[in-house]
Structure formats: structure tokens, C-alpha cells
Design an enzyme around this catalytic site. Structure first.
Site, mmCIF file in Angstrom:
data_model
loop_
_atom_site.group_PDB
_atom_site.id
_atom_site.type_symbol
_atom_site.label_atom_id
_atom_site.label_comp_id
_atom_site.label_asym_id
_atom_site.label_seq_id
_atom_site.Cartn_x
_atom_site.Cartn_y
_atom_site.Cartn_z
ATOM 1 N N ASP A 254 53.951 8.208 22.333
ATOM 2 C CA ASP A 254 52.653 7.700 22.766
ATOM 3 C C ASP A 254 51.788 7.487 21.513
ATOM 4 O O ASP A 254 51.921 6.466 20.848
ATOM 5 C CB ASP A 254 52.069 8.725 23.746
ATOM 6 C CG ASP A 254 50.797 8.269 24.433
ATOM 7 O OD1 ASP A 254 50.528 7.067 24.478
ATOM 8 O OD2 ASP A 254 50.050 9.129 24.946
ATOM 9 N N LYS B 145 55.594 3.704 23.982
ATOM 10 C CA LYS B 145 54.290 3.134 24.365
ATOM 11 C C LYS B 145 53.660 2.595 23.095
ATOM 12 O O LYS B 145 52.732 3.194 22.524
ATOM 13 C CB LYS B 145 53.382 4.231 24.941
ATOM 14 C CG LYS B 145 53.499 4.467 26.398
ATOM 15 C CD LYS B 145 52.373 5.406 26.852
ATOM 16 C CE LYS B 145 52.539 5.785 28.294
ATOM 17 N NZ LYS B 145 51.522 6.773 28.721
ATOM 18 N N ASP C 253 56.655 14.258 33.352
ATOM 19 C CA ASP C 253 55.877 14.904 34.406
ATOM 20 C C ASP C 253 54.439 14.428 34.458
ATOM 21 O O ASP C 253 53.895 13.897 33.493
ATOM 22 C CB ASP C 253 55.847 16.419 34.181
ATOM 23 C CG ASP C 253 54.910 16.808 33.037
ATOM 24 O OD1 ASP C 253 55.088 16.272 31.931
ATOM 25 O OD2 ASP C 253 53.998 17.625 33.257
ATOM 26 N N LYS D 299 59.541 19.655 27.420
ATOM 27 C CA LYS D 299 60.580 19.648 28.432
ATOM 28 C C LYS D 299 60.988 18.221 28.792
ATOM 29 O O LYS D 299 62.031 18.006 29.384
ATOM 30 C CB LYS D 299 60.071 20.328 29.727
ATOM 31 C CG LYS D 299 59.616 21.738 29.584
ATOM 32 C CD LYS D 299 59.002 22.185 30.945
ATOM 33 C CE LYS D 299 58.184 23.438 30.761
ATOM 34 N NZ LYS D 299 57.453 23.766 32.010
ATOM 35 N N GLY D 300 60.137 17.278 28.459
ATOM 36 C CA GLY D 300 60.285 15.901 28.946
ATOM 37 C C GLY D 300 61.618 15.244 28.642
ATOM 38 O O GLY D 300 62.089 14.402 29.396
ATOM 39 N N PHE E 79 50.632 5.466 32.809
ATOM 40 C CA PHE E 79 51.190 6.821 32.827
ATOM 41 C C PHE E 79 52.443 6.838 33.686
ATOM 42 O O PHE E 79 52.422 6.426 34.837
ATOM 43 C CB PHE E 79 50.157 7.821 33.356
ATOM 44 C CG PHE E 79 50.535 9.229 33.036
ATOM 45 C CD1 PHE E 79 50.210 9.796 31.814
ATOM 46 C CD2 PHE E 79 51.272 9.984 33.947
ATOM 47 C CE1 PHE E 79 50.594 11.086 31.506
ATOM 48 C CE2 PHE E 79 51.667 11.284 33.643
ATOM 49 C CZ PHE E 79 51.329 11.835 32.418
ATOM 50 N N VAL E 80 53.543 7.296 33.108
ATOM 51 C CA VAL E 80 54.822 7.260 33.825
ATOM 52 C C VAL E 80 55.380 8.662 34.062
ATOM 53 O O VAL E 80 55.108 9.593 33.303
ATOM 54 C CB VAL E 80 55.866 6.406 33.060
ATOM 55 C CG1 VAL E 80 55.480 4.931 33.095
ATOM 56 C CG2 VAL E 80 56.048 6.873 31.625
ATOM 57 N N GLU F 72 63.439 12.420 21.970
ATOM 58 C CA GLU F 72 62.157 12.569 22.676
ATOM 59 C C GLU F 72 62.108 11.647 23.890
ATOM 60 O O GLU F 72 62.776 10.612 23.928
ATOM 61 C CB GLU F 72 61.027 12.260 21.673
ATOM 62 C CG GLU F 72 59.622 12.208 22.222
ATOM 63 C CD GLU F 72 59.071 13.522 22.732
ATOM 64 O OE1 GLU F 72 59.728 14.122 23.615
ATOM 65 O OE2 GLU F 72 57.986 13.938 22.291
ATOM 66 N N ASP F 73 61.332 12.042 24.902
ATOM 67 C CA ASP F 73 61.207 11.214 26.096
ATOM 68 C C ASP F 73 60.377 9.958 25.843
ATOM 69 O O ASP F 73 60.776 8.850 26.164
ATOM 70 C CB ASP F 73 60.603 12.020 27.267
ATOM 71 C CG ASP F 73 59.306 12.741 26.903
ATOM 72 O OD1 ASP F 73 58.857 12.669 25.735
ATOM 73 O OD2 ASP F 73 58.728 13.392 27.794
HETATM 74 P P1 IMP Z 1 52.416 11.681 21.447
HETATM 75 O O1 IMP Z 1 51.031 11.199 21.827
HETATM 76 O O2 IMP Z 1 53.251 10.548 20.885
HETATM 77 O O3 IMP Z 1 52.344 12.849 20.523
HETATM 78 O O4 IMP Z 1 53.122 12.125 22.778
HETATM 79 C C1 IMP Z 1 52.866 13.391 23.276
HETATM 80 C C2 IMP Z 1 53.558 13.706 24.561
HETATM 81 O O5 IMP Z 1 52.744 13.258 25.611
HETATM 82 C C3 IMP Z 1 54.912 13.077 24.853
HETATM 83 O O6 IMP Z 1 55.977 13.751 24.265
HETATM 84 C C4 IMP Z 1 54.961 13.271 26.366
HETATM 85 O O7 IMP Z 1 55.426 14.558 26.685
HETATM 86 C C5 IMP Z 1 53.517 13.114 26.751
HETATM 87 N N1 IMP Z 1 53.270 11.781 27.341
HETATM 88 C C6 IMP Z 1 52.765 10.686 26.757
HETATM 89 N N2 IMP Z 1 52.694 9.663 27.626
HETATM 90 C C7 IMP Z 1 53.189 10.131 28.797
HETATM 91 C C8 IMP Z 1 53.389 9.541 30.117
HETATM 92 O O8 IMP Z 1 53.116 8.361 30.393
HETATM 93 N N3 IMP Z 1 53.930 10.370 31.052
HETATM 94 C C9 IMP Z 1 54.256 11.660 30.825
HETATM 95 N N4 IMP Z 1 54.089 12.245 29.618
HETATM 96 C C10 IMP Z 1 53.558 11.489 28.618
HETATM 97 MG MG MG Z 2 57.470 15.090 25.272
#
Ligand code: IMP
Ligand code: MG
Length: 185
Positions: free
Chosen positions: A106, A134, A162, A47-48, A155-156, A102-103
Site C-alpha cells: 500500500d 496498490k 482482513d 497474517k495477511g 479496500f480489499v 507480502e499480501d
Molecule cells: P503498507 O502501507 O504498504 O505498509 O501496507 C501495510 C499493510 O496494510 C499491508 O501489509 C496490509 O496488511 C494492510 N493493507 C493495506 N491495504 C489493505 C487492504 O486493502 N486490505 C487489507 N489490508 C490492507
Molecule cells: Mg500485510
């Protein structure tokens, strides 16, 4: 400026005006890159990405169709092979130019997984657009074609992001300042 919301202190990192300006720049860049083609399929990761996705796509002038994808991971962190598909896209992307929106990137596992899947399905191109990067947290390499802002490991929340389903509707992006000694879920 900082807000106290539902007991969390949130320090503004990127304000709404700065977000708006950057989204406009990204849209202009995407418009230029896709000009003259037969349009793109913009896929938002739920949803982000919803706030970013709607602001971005409404600024595009090239032909766009929109679709959504939703993932979740097992447990708290994301890791290899553990990205679950909760909702797949409706449309066929065979031979199409796909823009995955994507939002935040990470570890990189979420986008890596969707990127590989869309390529396997025969998309002509798949490009990645992420509002936040990130970079220091990356575990797997993902090529971000359109990147809004590089941020640290904090963490944002806000503008779609969210913490435990809260704060998505905040207009700014802020860092959650967790209290020392207080137990967080
Ligand atoms: P990934 O680790 O790149 O697969 O990211 C997975 C998901 O973790 C992202 O799409 C976000 O939804 C969530 N996420 C990662 N870091 C943050 C943060 O700082 N705040 C909120 N959601 C996060
Ligand atoms: Mg996401």
C-alpha cells in the site's frame, strides 16, 4: 457476484481460479530465477500473506526454508518509522537469498522497513514478492520483483486479507462496499 457477509457487501475483484493461475505463474518465475542456487529463505509477512505464502511456496521446486515476520503500525495508517516488529524471524539470513512474501503493498512502508532490516543483517539478496500492488497509494519506493496484480485504492479482503480480522478465509479477493452514512469502526 457479490456476497453479504456479516453486514458488509463484498464485491468480487479477483476470483479464486484467477488467483490460482497467477500464483502458479509467479512460482514458475521464482523457480527459474533461483534455479541452480543453494535455495532460498521464504519469509511470509503475517497474517495477511499466509494463504498466498502457502500456495506459492508449495509450488516451488528449488530448495526452500520458510519463516515468518509480523509487523503492525501505530494507529490506522502506515507511515515512516512507525512500523513495529511484532514477531521476528527465527533463522539467520546472513549470506542467504531471501524472498519476502507480502499480501499487499500500500504505502510501501512495511516492505521498505523489512527490506532495509534484512539487508542490514547481511542477506546476500532480498527480493520482494507481493500478490497485490496498490500502486497509486505508494509513499515510499519499493522494488517489487514479483507482483501478482495491480489494483486501485479500494479496500480489499479475502485470501488472507482482513477487515478488522474478518474475511481472511474468503477464497476470492473482494472490495468491501461500505455503506454511505453508516459509521464504520
Ligand atoms: P503498507 O502501507 O504498504 O505498509 O501496507 C501495510 C499493510 O496494510 C499491508 O501489509 C496490509 O496488511 C494492510 N493493507 C493495506 N491495504 C489493505 C487492504 O486493502 N486490505 C487489507 N489490508 C490492507
Ligand atoms: Mg500485510
Amino acid at each position: 457476484m457479490s456476497h453479504v457477509k456479516d453486514s458488509h457487501k463484498i464485491r468480487t475483484l479477483i476470483d479464486a481460479a484467477t488467483l490460482d493461475k497467477r500464483v502458479t505463474e509467479l512460482a514458475a518465475q521464482i523457480d527459474r530465477d533461483y534455479a541452480g542456487g543453494d535455495g532460498l529463505v521464504a519469509v511470509g509477512v503475517l497474517k495477511g500473506a499466509i494463504y498466498f505464502f502457502t500456495d506459492l511456496t508449495r509450488r516451488l521446486t528449488v530448495p526452500v526454508t520458510v519463516d515468518f515476520f509480523q509487523t503492525s503500525s501505530y494507529g490506522s495508517g502506515t507511515s515512516a518509522g512507525e512500523v513495529r516488529i511484532k514477531r521476528d524471524i527465527d533463522m539467520s539470513i546472513r549470506g542467504r537469498d531471501v524472498l519476502l512474501v507480502e499480501d499487499i503493498v500500500d504505502t510501501g512502508w512495511t516492505l521498505r522497513t523489512i527490506l532495509d532490516l534484512f539487508r542490514f543483517r547481511g542477506a546476500r539478496t532480498v527480493r520482494l514478492c507481493a500478490l497485490l500492488d496498490k500502486h497509486e497509494a505508494r509513499e515510499v519506493d519499493v522494488p517489487i520483483d514479483y507482483s501478482g496484480f495491480r489494483i486501485g485504492r479500494d479496500f480489499v479482503v479475502g485470501y488472507g486479507l482482513d477487515y478488522d480480522e474478518r474475511y481472511r478465509n474468503l477464497p476470492d479477493i473482494g472490495v468491501v462496499e461500505f455503506d454511505e452514512g453508516r459509521q464504520e469502526a
